[in-house]
Design an enzyme around this catalytic site. Structure first.
Site, PDB file in Angstrom:
ATOM      1  N   ASN A  14      40.929 -54.916 -23.505  1.00 51.25           N
ATOM      2  CA  ASN A  14      41.670 -56.180 -23.356  1.00 51.25           C
ATOM      3  C   ASN A  14      42.344 -56.568 -24.665  1.00 51.25           C
ATOM      4  OD1 ASN A  14      41.503 -57.589 -20.626  1.00 51.25           O
ATOM      5  ND2 ASN A  14      39.386 -56.880 -20.905  1.00 51.25           N
ATOM      6  N   ARG A  65      20.022 -68.510 -32.641  1.00 46.87           N
ATOM      7  CA  ARG A  65      21.372 -68.483 -32.057  1.00 46.87           C
ATOM      8  C   ARG A  65      22.309 -69.448 -32.774  1.00 46.87           C
ATOM      9  NH1 ARG A  65      22.731 -66.191 -27.009  1.00 46.87           N
ATOM     10  NH2 ARG A  65      21.004 -64.990 -26.206  1.00 46.87           N
ATOM     11  N   ARG A  91      28.080 -62.394 -26.316  1.00 45.00           N
ATOM     12  CA  ARG A  91      27.032 -63.348 -26.718  1.00 45.00           C
ATOM     13  C   ARG A  91      27.340 -64.733 -26.169  1.00 45.00           C
ATOM     14  NH1 ARG A  91      22.648 -60.847 -27.837  1.00 45.00           N
ATOM     15  NH2 ARG A  91      21.857 -62.757 -28.792  1.00 45.00           N
ATOM     16  N   LEU A  93      27.542 -68.585 -26.261  1.00 45.08           N
ATOM     17  CA  LEU A  93      27.819 -69.478 -27.388  1.00 45.08           C
ATOM     18  C   LEU A  93      27.274 -70.869 -27.094  1.00 45.08           C
ATOM     19  CD1 LEU A  93      31.437 -68.138 -27.736  1.00 45.08           C
ATOM     20  CD2 LEU A  93      29.587 -67.758 -29.399  1.00 45.08           C
ATOM     21  N   ASN A 107      38.228 -67.247 -22.135  1.00 46.20           N
ATOM     22  CA  ASN A 107      37.437 -66.053 -21.838  1.00 46.20           C
ATOM     23  C   ASN A 107      38.012 -65.350 -20.617  1.00 46.20           C
ATOM     24  OD1 ASN A 107      35.116 -64.249 -21.840  1.00 46.20           O
ATOM     25  ND2 ASN A 107      34.370 -65.400 -20.060  1.00 46.20           N
ATOM     26  N   HIS A 109      36.591 -63.076 -17.515  1.00 47.40           N
ATOM     27  CA  HIS A 109      35.320 -62.736 -16.876  1.00 47.40           C
ATOM     28  C   HIS A 109      35.597 -61.807 -15.695  1.00 47.40           C
ATOM     29  CE1 HIS A 109      31.169 -63.212 -15.657  1.00 47.40           C
ATOM     30  NE2 HIS A 109      31.616 -63.351 -14.425  1.00 47.40           N
ATOM     31  N   SER A 136      38.833 -63.383 -13.745  1.00 48.77           N
ATOM     32  CA  SER A 136      39.227 -64.768 -13.971  1.00 48.77           C
ATOM     33  C   SER A 136      39.397 -65.029 -15.461  1.00 48.77           C
ATOM     34  CB  SER A 136      38.136 -65.730 -13.464  1.00 48.77           C
ATOM     35  OG  SER A 136      37.764 -65.456 -12.133  1.00 48.77           O
ATOM     36  N   ASP A 145      30.539 -69.592 -17.995  1.00 48.38           N
ATOM     37  CA  ASP A 145      31.437 -69.044 -16.970  1.00 48.38           C
ATOM     38  C   ASP A 145      31.858 -70.080 -15.918  1.00 48.38           C
ATOM     39  OD1 ASP A 145      31.562 -66.491 -18.118  1.00 48.38           O
ATOM     40  OD2 ASP A 145      29.772 -65.817 -17.065  1.00 48.38           O
ATOM     41  N   GLN A 173      43.641 -55.153 -13.605  1.00 51.18           N
ATOM     42  CA  GLN A 173      44.151 -56.517 -13.393  1.00 51.18           C
ATOM     43  C   GLN A 173      43.863 -57.414 -14.593  1.00 51.18           C
ATOM     44  OE1 GLN A 173      46.232 -56.938 -10.915  1.00 51.18           O
ATOM     45  NE2 GLN A 173      45.743 -54.786 -10.525  1.00 51.18           N
ATOM     46  N   GLU A 174      42.718 -57.191 -15.254  1.00 51.73           N
ATOM     47  CA  GLU A 174      42.438 -57.946 -16.489  1.00 51.73           C
ATOM     48  C   GLU A 174      43.579 -57.746 -17.482  1.00 51.73           C
ATOM     49  OE1 GLU A 174      38.503 -57.626 -18.211  1.00 51.73           O
ATOM     50  OE2 GLU A 174      37.669 -56.911 -16.319  1.00 51.73           O
TER      51      GLU A 174
HETATM   52  N1  NHR Z   1      29.636 -69.226 -24.001  1.00 53.33           N
HETATM   53  C1  NHR Z   1      29.753 -70.385 -23.349  1.00 53.33           C
HETATM   54  N2  NHR Z   1      29.173 -71.452 -23.894  1.00 53.33           N
HETATM   55  N3  NHR Z   1      30.440 -70.524 -22.203  1.00 53.33           N
HETATM   56  C2  NHR Z   1      31.033 -69.446 -21.644  1.00 53.33           C
HETATM   57  O1  NHR Z   1      31.687 -69.606 -20.524  1.00 53.33           O
HETATM   58  C3  NHR Z   1      30.911 -68.179 -22.268  1.00 53.33           C
HETATM   59  C4  NHR Z   1      30.198 -68.108 -23.472  1.00 53.33           C
HETATM   60  C5  NHR Z   1      30.032 -66.884 -24.134  1.00 53.33           C
HETATM   61  C6  NHR Z   1      30.535 -65.727 -23.587  1.00 53.33           C
HETATM   62  C7  NHR Z   1      31.618 -64.497 -21.737  1.00 53.33           C
HETATM   63  C8  NHR Z   1      30.689 -64.258 -20.524  1.00 53.33           C
HETATM   64  C9  NHR Z   1      31.348 -63.341 -19.516  1.00 53.33           C
HETATM   65  O2  NHR Z   1      32.569 -63.377 -19.322  1.00 53.33           O
HETATM   66  C10 NHR Z   1      31.208 -65.777 -22.367  1.00 53.33           C
HETATM   67  C11 NHR Z   1      31.420 -67.001 -21.719  1.00 53.33           C
HETATM   68  C12 NHR Z   1      27.639 -62.865 -22.294  1.00 53.33           C
HETATM   69  C13 NHR Z   1      26.614 -63.243 -21.443  1.00 53.33           C
HETATM   70  C14 NHR Z   1      25.182 -62.922 -21.772  1.00 53.33           C
HETATM   71  O3  NHR Z   1      24.296 -63.157 -20.978  1.00 53.33           O
HETATM   72  C15 NHR Z   1      26.949 -63.933 -20.282  1.00 53.33           C
HETATM   73  C16 NHR Z   1      28.266 -64.253 -20.019  1.00 53.33           C
HETATM   74  C17 NHR Z   1      29.282 -63.884 -20.888  1.00 53.33           C
HETATM   75  C18 NHR Z   1      28.971 -63.176 -22.024  1.00 53.33           C
HETATM   76  N4  NHR Z   1      24.896 -62.389 -22.990  1.00 53.33           N
HETATM   77  C19 NHR Z   1      23.558 -62.075 -23.501  1.00 53.33           C
HETATM   78  C20 NHR Z   1      23.058 -63.213 -24.401  1.00 53.33           C
HETATM   79  O4  NHR Z   1      21.825 -63.346 -24.493  1.00 53.33           O
HETATM   80  C21 NHR Z   1      23.546 -60.844 -24.358  1.00 53.33           C
HETATM   81  C22 NHR Z   1      24.066 -59.608 -23.692  1.00 53.33           C
HETATM   82  C23 NHR Z   1      24.396 -58.506 -24.697  1.00 53.33           C
HETATM   83  O5  NHR Z   1      24.388 -58.742 -25.920  1.00 53.33           O
HETATM   84  O6  NHR Z   1      24.776 -57.401 -24.233  1.00 53.33           O
HETATM   85  O7  NHR Z   1      23.866 -63.867 -25.080  1.00 53.33           O
HETATM   86  O8  NHR Z   1      30.626 -62.593 -18.789  1.00 53.33           O
HETATM   87  C1  GAR Z   2      35.871 -56.457 -19.499  1.00 51.51           C
HETATM   88  O1  GAR Z   2      35.750 -56.028 -18.167  1.00 51.51           O
HETATM   89  C2  GAR Z   2      35.557 -57.942 -19.610  1.00 51.51           C
HETATM   90  O2  GAR Z   2      36.021 -58.691 -18.527  1.00 51.51           O
HETATM   91  C3  GAR Z   2      34.064 -57.906 -19.609  1.00 51.51           C
HETATM   92  O3  GAR Z   2      33.708 -56.791 -20.381  1.00 51.51           O
HETATM   93  C4  GAR Z   2      34.771 -55.835 -20.355  1.00 51.51           C
HETATM   94  C5  GAR Z   2      35.231 -55.599 -21.767  1.00 51.51           C
HETATM   95  O4  GAR Z   2      36.126 -54.526 -21.814  1.00 51.51           O
HETATM   96  N1  GAR Z   2      33.532 -59.098 -20.184  1.00 51.51           N
HETATM   97  C6  GAR Z   2      32.288 -59.474 -19.987  1.00 51.51           C
HETATM   98  O5  GAR Z   2      31.553 -58.886 -19.217  1.00 51.51           O
HETATM   99  C7  GAR Z   2      31.868 -60.661 -20.790  1.00 51.51           C
HETATM  100  N2  GAR Z   2      30.478 -60.828 -20.642  1.00 51.51           N
HETATM  101  P1  GAR Z   2      37.041 -54.302 -23.098  1.00 51.51           P
HETATM  102  O6  GAR Z   2      36.134 -54.346 -24.311  1.00 51.51           O
HETATM  103  O7  GAR Z   2      37.613 -52.935 -22.890  1.00 51.51           O
HETATM  104  O8  GAR Z   2      38.085 -55.377 -23.101  1.00 51.51           O
END
Ligand code: NHR
Ligand code: GAR
Length: 217
Positions: A14, A65, A91, A93, A107, A109, A136, A145, A173-174
Site C-alpha cells: 500500500n 503501550r 499495533r 494505538l 487507516n 482495513h 475500507s 476499526d 482494490q486496496e
Molecule cells: N488504533 C486505533 N486506536 N483505532 C484504529 O482504528 C486502529 C488503530 C491501530 C491500528 C489498524 C487495524 C486494522 O486495520 C489500526 C486501526 C492491529 C490490530 C491488532 O490487534 C488490530 C487492528 C488493526 C491493527 N494488533 C495487535 C496489538 O496487540 C498486534 C498484532 C501484531 O503485532 O501483529 O496491537 O486491522
Molecule cells: C493490507 O492488506 C492491509 O489492509 C492490512 O495488512 C496488509 C498490509 O499489506 N492491514 C491490516 O491488517 C491492519 N491490521 P502491505 O504492507 O503490503 O500494504
C-alpha cells in the site's frame, strides 16, 4: 503542499501504491517520512529506494503501550505532517495518540467494515461464508476499526478461494482506494459531519482545467 507520513509494519505494497500515486501527480502531496514499528519491515527499503526518510520505533523496546505511543507520536511530529496514513500498521494505538492526530489519521482495513474488525479478516470472512468481502478506508478513532468511513471497495468471494487468493483480490482494490482517499484528503474535500464523511465535489473551476470533460461510453 500537504505533507504525509506513512506508518507500516511489513511488506509495504500500500505504501508503494501511494508513492506511485504521488510520483504520477495524482496525489497533490509530499510523502515526508515512512515509519515502522518493526526494523525488518520490507516497506522501509521501498521508501529508502525512493529517497523518502525512514525511521523505526520498535514496540519491543517499550514495556508499556503508552510509552511506545508517545515515542511514535514524537517521531511522527518531527516530520510535521498534515496527514498520518496507517498502511498495514499492526499495533493498536491508544487514546492519547489518536487524540493527538485527530481528524488527520487514516487507516486501510481489509474488510467491509463494520464486518470483521481486528485481525485475520480474510480467514474469518471465509469461515463465515460471506459472498462479498472487501476493504475500507476510515478515519482512526479510539474505537478500533470503527472510525468514519471514507471509501470502500467490494469483491466477490469465489467458491475455490483460500485466504491467499481472497487477500490478493482485496489487496488489488486496496491499491485503488487508498490513493483515492489520500487524494481527497489532500484536496481538502473530506468533511466530517455527525461522525460521517462527506466528499465535496471538485471546485467549480476544476472542470475547466480538464475540459473537455470525460463522459461514459
Ligand atoms: N488504533 C486505533 N486506536 N483505532 C484504529 O482504528 C486502529 C488503530 C491501530 C491500528 C489498524 C487495524 C486494522 O486495520 C489500526 C486501526 C492491529 C490490530 C491488532 O490487534 C488490530 C487492528 C488493526 C491493527 N494488533 C495487535 C496489538 O496487540 C498486534 C498484532 C501484531 O503485532 O501483529 O496491537 O486491522
Ligand atoms: C493490507 O492488506 C492491509 O489492509 C492490512 O495488512 C496488509 C498490509 O499489506 N492491514 C491490516 O491488517 C491492519 N491490521 P502491505 O504492507 O503490503 O500494504
Amino acid at each position: 503542499m500537504i505533507s504525509v507520513v506513512i506508518l507500516i509494519s511489513g511488506r509495504g505494497s500500500n505504501l508503494l501504491s501511494l508513492l506511485n500515486a504521488v510520483d504520477s501527480g495524482s496525489i497533490p502531496a509530499r510523502i515526508v517520512g515512512v515509519l515502522a514499528n518493526r526494523p525488518a519491515a520490507q516497506g522501509l527499503q521501498t521508501a529508502a529506494a525512493r529517497g523518502v526518510p525512514t525511521c523505526v520505533v520498535d514496540h519491543r523496546q517499550f514495556a508499556e503501550r503508552e510509552d511506545f505511543d508517545a515515542a511514535l507520536a514524537a517521531a511522527i511530529d518531527r516530520f510535521v505532517p498534515d496527514l498520518v496514513v496507517l498502511a498495514g500498521f499492526m499495533r493498536i494505538l491508544g487514546n492519547a495518540f489518536v487524540h493527538h492526530f485527530e481528524n488527520r489519521l487514516i487507516n486501510i482495513h481489509p474488510s467491509l467494515l463494520p464486518a470483521f474488525p481486528g485481525l485475520h479478516t480474510h480467514r474469518r470472512a471465509l469461515a463465515e461464508g460471506v459472498r462479498i468481502h472487501g476493504c475500507s478506508v476510515h478515519f482512526v478513532t479510539a474505537d478500533l476499526d470503527h472510525g468514519p468511513l471514507i471509501v470502500q471497495a467490494a469483491v466477490p468471494v469465489l467458491d475455490d478461494d483460500d485466504e491467499a487468493t481472497l487477500a490478493a483480490r482485496v489487496l488489488a482494490q486496496e491499491h485503488r482506494i487508498y490513493p483515492l482517499a489520500v487524494r481527497w484528503f489532500c484536496e481538502g474535500r473530506l468533511r466530517l459531519l455527525d461522525g460521517r464523511v462527506l466528499l465535496q465535489a471538485p471546485q467549480a473551476g476544476d472542470a475547466a482545467l480538464i475540459a473537455p470533460q470525460l463522459v461514459a461510453g
